[in-house]
Design an enzyme around this catalytic site. Structure first.
Site, PDB file in Angstrom:
ATOM      1  N   ASN A 211     -26.328 -10.054 -23.113  1.00  0.00           N
ATOM      2  CA  ASN A 211     -26.561 -11.808 -22.903  1.00  0.00           C
ATOM      3  C   ASN A 211     -25.028 -12.061 -21.509  1.00  0.00           C
ATOM      4  O   ASN A 211     -24.501 -11.366 -21.290  1.00  0.00           O
ATOM      5  CB  ASN A 211     -26.547 -12.709 -23.429  1.00  0.00           C
ATOM      6  CG  ASN A 211     -25.575 -12.431 -24.900  1.00  0.00           C
ATOM      7  OD1 ASN A 211     -25.060 -12.329 -24.506  1.00  0.00           O
ATOM      8  ND2 ASN A 211     -26.172 -11.835 -26.164  1.00  0.00           N
ATOM      9  N   PRO A 307     -30.565  -7.813 -37.837  1.00  0.00           N
ATOM     10  CA  PRO A 307     -29.496  -8.333 -38.659  1.00  0.00           C
ATOM     11  C   PRO A 307     -29.340  -9.820 -38.030  1.00  0.00           C
ATOM     12  O   PRO A 307     -28.690  -9.375 -37.411  1.00  0.00           O
ATOM     13  CB  PRO A 307     -28.827  -7.545 -39.562  1.00  0.00           C
ATOM     14  CG  PRO A 307     -28.348  -6.476 -38.542  1.00  0.00           C
ATOM     15  CD  PRO A 307     -29.125  -6.279 -38.025  1.00  0.00           C
ATOM     16  N   ILE A 309     -26.812 -12.104 -39.034  1.00  0.00           N
ATOM     17  CA  ILE A 309     -25.356 -11.696 -39.343  1.00  0.00           C
ATOM     18  C   ILE A 309     -25.327 -13.500 -40.715  1.00  0.00           C
ATOM     19  O   ILE A 309     -24.678 -13.805 -41.672  1.00  0.00           O
ATOM     20  CB  ILE A 309     -24.227 -11.105 -39.039  1.00  0.00           C
ATOM     21  CG1 ILE A 309     -24.609 -10.709 -37.709  1.00  0.00           C
ATOM     22  CG2 ILE A 309     -22.876 -11.106 -39.319  1.00  0.00           C
ATOM     23  CD1 ILE A 309     -23.961  -9.507 -36.840  1.00  0.00           C
TER      24      ILE A 309
HETATM   25  N1  CTP Z   1     -26.322 -15.286 -35.125  1.00  0.00           N
HETATM   26  C1  CTP Z   1     -25.925 -13.981 -35.475  1.00  0.00           C
HETATM   27  N2  CTP Z   1     -26.772 -12.682 -36.346  1.00  0.00           N
HETATM   28  C2  CTP Z   1     -27.286 -12.636 -35.610  1.00  0.00           C
HETATM   29  C3  CTP Z   1     -28.243 -14.123 -34.365  1.00  0.00           C
HETATM   30  C4  CTP Z   1     -27.402 -15.083 -34.073  1.00  0.00           C
HETATM   31  O1  CTP Z   1     -24.907 -14.283 -36.536  1.00  0.00           O
HETATM   32  N3  CTP Z   1     -28.562 -11.459 -35.288  1.00  0.00           N
HETATM   33  C5  CTP Z   1     -25.908 -15.994 -35.390  1.00  0.00           C
HETATM   34  C6  CTP Z   1     -24.927 -16.424 -33.923  1.00  0.00           C
HETATM   35  O2  CTP Z   1     -23.508 -15.616 -33.892  1.00  0.00           O
HETATM   36  C7  CTP Z   1     -24.346 -18.610 -33.596  1.00  0.00           C
HETATM   37  C8  CTP Z   1     -25.792 -18.831 -34.884  1.00  0.00           C
HETATM   38  O3  CTP Z   1     -25.934 -17.159 -35.533  1.00  0.00           O
HETATM   39  O4  CTP Z   1     -23.388 -18.208 -34.571  1.00  0.00           O
HETATM   40  C9  CTP Z   1     -26.917 -19.653 -33.734  1.00  0.00           C
HETATM   41  O5  CTP Z   1     -27.125 -18.129 -32.929  1.00  0.00           O
HETATM   42  P1  CTP Z   1     -28.487 -18.252 -31.806  1.00  0.00           P
HETATM   43  O6  CTP Z   1     -27.773 -17.298 -31.038  1.00  0.00           O
HETATM   44  O7  CTP Z   1     -28.060 -19.568 -31.132  1.00  0.00           O
HETATM   45  O8  CTP Z   1     -29.681 -18.714 -33.018  1.00  0.00           O
HETATM   46  P2  CTP Z   1     -30.800 -17.482 -33.445  1.00  0.00           P
HETATM   47  O9  CTP Z   1     -30.867 -17.655 -34.620  1.00  0.00           O
HETATM   48  O10 CTP Z   1     -30.619 -16.047 -32.176  1.00  0.00           O
HETATM   49  O11 CTP Z   1     -31.835 -18.638 -33.101  1.00  0.00           O
HETATM   50  P3  CTP Z   1     -33.101 -18.646 -31.611  1.00  0.00           P
HETATM   51  O12 CTP Z   1     -32.974 -17.014 -31.323  1.00  0.00           O
HETATM   52  O13 CTP Z   1     -34.020 -19.111 -32.011  1.00  0.00           O
HETATM   53  O14 CTP Z   1     -32.621 -19.458 -30.328  1.00  0.00           O
END
Ligand code: CTP
Length: 405
Positions: A211, A307, A309
Site C-alpha cells: 500500500n 492476522p 494484530i
Molecule cells: N491493523 C492491524 N492488523 C491488521 C490490519 C490492521 O493491526 N491486519 C491495525 C492497523 O495498524 C490500524 C488499525 O488496525 O491501527 C486499523 O487498520 P485499518 O487498515 O484502517 O482497518 P482494518 O482493520 O484493515 O479494516 P478495514 O479493512 O475494514 O478498513
C-alpha cells in the site's frame, strides 16, 4: 507549520574542527525550524569557516571577541548567556572540550558556558585517536557530570584519512537530541511500542502486494515518544526513512512478521501505537521463481487473510499487564463512523482517524489532519499540522490517559 523549535534562541559555539563547514548547514536547518541562531566562533573555528558565512546564514552578528567594543555596554558574555534557550557547541573540538571541562574563562564561548543557565549540548568532532584519548574521554565524562548533554560522534572515515569515532553526527540526529531537550518529559519511565510503514506480501521474488504508506506518521510518533523520555521500540515495514535516534528499530517485511514481533514484545509494554498500514491479505502462495506471463493464469489471484494484530492485542487486554492500545484508521469515506467501529471492534483506548482524500493529509506528505476518538466517545478534531506536531498531540492525549489509569 510551526515547529517545536520555533522562537527558540540557540547560541551556537563553533570551534576549531573541519566539521565546522557542515555546521554552517545546521544553521540553515535551525532557521527553517523557526529558531533564532546567534553564533560564537572560537579563534580555531574562524580558521575553518569565516564568520561572514555564519553571519550570512544566521542573519545575526557573529561574536568572536570577549572584549568587543560593539556591545561593550551590554557585557557580551552575560547578555549572550541570558538570551539563550540552548547553548549548542558544534563542532566541539578536543581543545574546546578540555577548556570547558577545566572551567576556563578566557574566551567568549567558555565564559558564556559558565554564565548561562540554559542547557548545554556538545557535538564532539575530531580525529578518532584524539577522541579516544583518555584525556578527551575524561574531560567528556566530567562535562557529563556537570549536566552537559553529549552527542556521540559518528563512526567512519575522517577528513584526515583515519577511520573511527569522531565524525560530526547527521543533522537529524542532532535535531532529535535538541528536540529532546525542549520536550516535556511526561513519558519518562514508560515503555512504548510503535508500528509503522506498509507491509509487503510477496507474490514471487520480484513482486509484492502493498500500500502507499510511507511510514512518516509512525516514525514521527516513535521519535516524539523517545523525545518525551519513553523507551521506544519501533517495528517498521519497508520505508526509506532514517531510524529515529535512540529508538530500538526492528525491520520487518510481511504482516505475519509484524504480528510475530509485535505480539511477542507487547506484554509488559505501557502503550502500543499501531500506525502501520498492515496488508489485510497475502497471496495464497508465493512462487519460488518469477511468474512468467506465458505460463501464469491471467485474471485470478487467490488471497489469504493476514492476522489482525491490533484485534489480537485488544482481545488479550486485561488478562495481565497489557498495554493501552492506540489504533490508526486511514479512511476515504465515512471516516468517523469507521473509526468508531474499529475502536469498538478492536477494543482500543484511542483511535486516530485520518481522512486520506485531502492532498495535505495521509500518505507520503509531511502534514496530517486527524481526529482523536476515545472509548468514551469523546472526539477531538486536530487542525492541519506537521506529522511531528500531530505525533506530539497524540502523546499529549495518551499521557493523560496513562495518568488517569
Ligand atoms: N491493523 C492491524 N492488523 C491488521 C490490519 C490492521 O493491526 N491486519 C491495525 C492497523 O495498524 C490500524 C488499525 O488496525 O491501527 C486499523 O487498520 P485499518 O487498515 O484502517 O482497518 P482494518 O482493520 O484493515 O479494516 P478495514 O479493512 O475494514 O478498513
Amino acid at each position: 507549520m510551526s515547529s517545536p523549535l520555533a522562537a527558540k534562541r540557540i547560541v551556537l559555539g563553533v570551534t576549531g574542527s573541519i566539521a565546522a563547514y557542515k555546521v554552517a548547514d545546521w544553521v540553515r536547518s535551525l532557521k527553517r525550524d523557526g529558531a533564532t541562531v546567534t553564533v560564537i566562533m572560537s579563534k580555531g573555528g574562524a580558521r575553518f569557516v569565516t564568520p561572514l558565512t555564519f553571519a550570512a546564514l544566521s542573519g545575526n552578528h557573529v561574536h568572536d571577541d570577549m572584549f568587543s567594543m560593539s556591545m561593550a555596554e551590554q557585557i557580551p558574555h552575560i547578555e549572550l548567556a541570558k538570551q539563550c534557550d540552548l547553548l549548542l557547541v558544534a563542532p566541539a573540538s578536543a581543545d574546546a572540550i578540555a577548556r570547558l571541562a577545566q572551567g576556563l574563562a578566557d574566551d567568549l564561548l567558555s565564559t558564556v558556558a559558565l554564565a548561562t543557565e540554559a542547557p548545554i549540548m556538545l557535538c564532539p568532532a575530531m580525529n578518532s585517536k584524539m577522541f579516544m584519548h583518555p584525556a578527551t574521554q575524561t574531560n567528556l565524562a566530567r562535562l557529563a557530570e556537570f549536566g552537559y548533554r553529549i552527542i556521540k560522534p559518528d563512526v567512519g572515515a575522517m577528513a584526515c584519512g583515519d577511520d573511527g569515532p569522531g565524525r560530526l553526527p547527521e543533522w537529524h540526529v542532532a535535531r532529535h537530541a535538541i528536540l529532546s531537550i525542549f520536550a516535556r518529559q511526561d513519558l519518562t519511565g514508560r515503555s512504548v511500542l510503535v508500528t509503522a510503514g506498509p507491509t509487503w506480501e510477496p507474490l514471487d521474488p520480484v513482486r509484492f502486494l502493498s500500500n502507499r504508506s510511507s511510514g512518516k506518521m509512525g516514525y514521527a510518533v516513535a521519535a516524539a515518544a523517545s523525545q518525551r523520555g519513553a523507551s521506544v521500540t519501533l517495528i517498521s515495514g519497508p520505508t526509506t526513512l532514517h531510524a529515529p535516534p535512540g529508538v530500538n528499530t526492528i525491520q520487518i517485511t510481511t504482516a505475519q512478521e509484524m504480528y510475530d514481533e509485535t505480539i511477542s514484545r507487547a506484554e509488559g509494554i505501557d502503550v502500543v501505537v499501531k500506525a502501520a498500514a498492515v496488508s489485510d491479505f497475502r497471496p495464497d502462495t508465493q512462487a519460488d521463481q518469477k511468474l512468467k506471463k506465458a505460463t501464469a493464469k491471467a485474471g485470478t489471484l487467490t488471497l489469504h487473510a493476514n492476522p489482525d494484530i491490533l484485534q489480537t492485542l485488544g482481545q488479550r487486554k486485561g488478562k495481565c499487564h497489557y498495554p493501552l492500545l492506540v489504533g490508526f484508521a486511514a479512511e476515504s469515506e465515512d471516516h468517523l463512523n469507521e473509526g468508531r467501529r474499529k475502536l469498538r471492534e478492536k477494543n482500543l483506548d484511542l483511535m486516530v482517524v485520518n481522512d486520506i482524500t485531502g492532498v495535505d493529509c495521509g500518505f507520503g506528505v509531511d502534514t496530517n489532519r486527524v481526529t482523536l476518538l476515545d472509548y468514551n466517545d469523546a472526539t477531538e478534531e486536530l487542525p492541519l499540522l506537521s506529522k511531528e506536531e500531530t505525533a506530539h498531540r497524540i502523546w499529549d492525549r495518551v499521557a493523560r490517559l496513562l495518568d488517569s489509569q
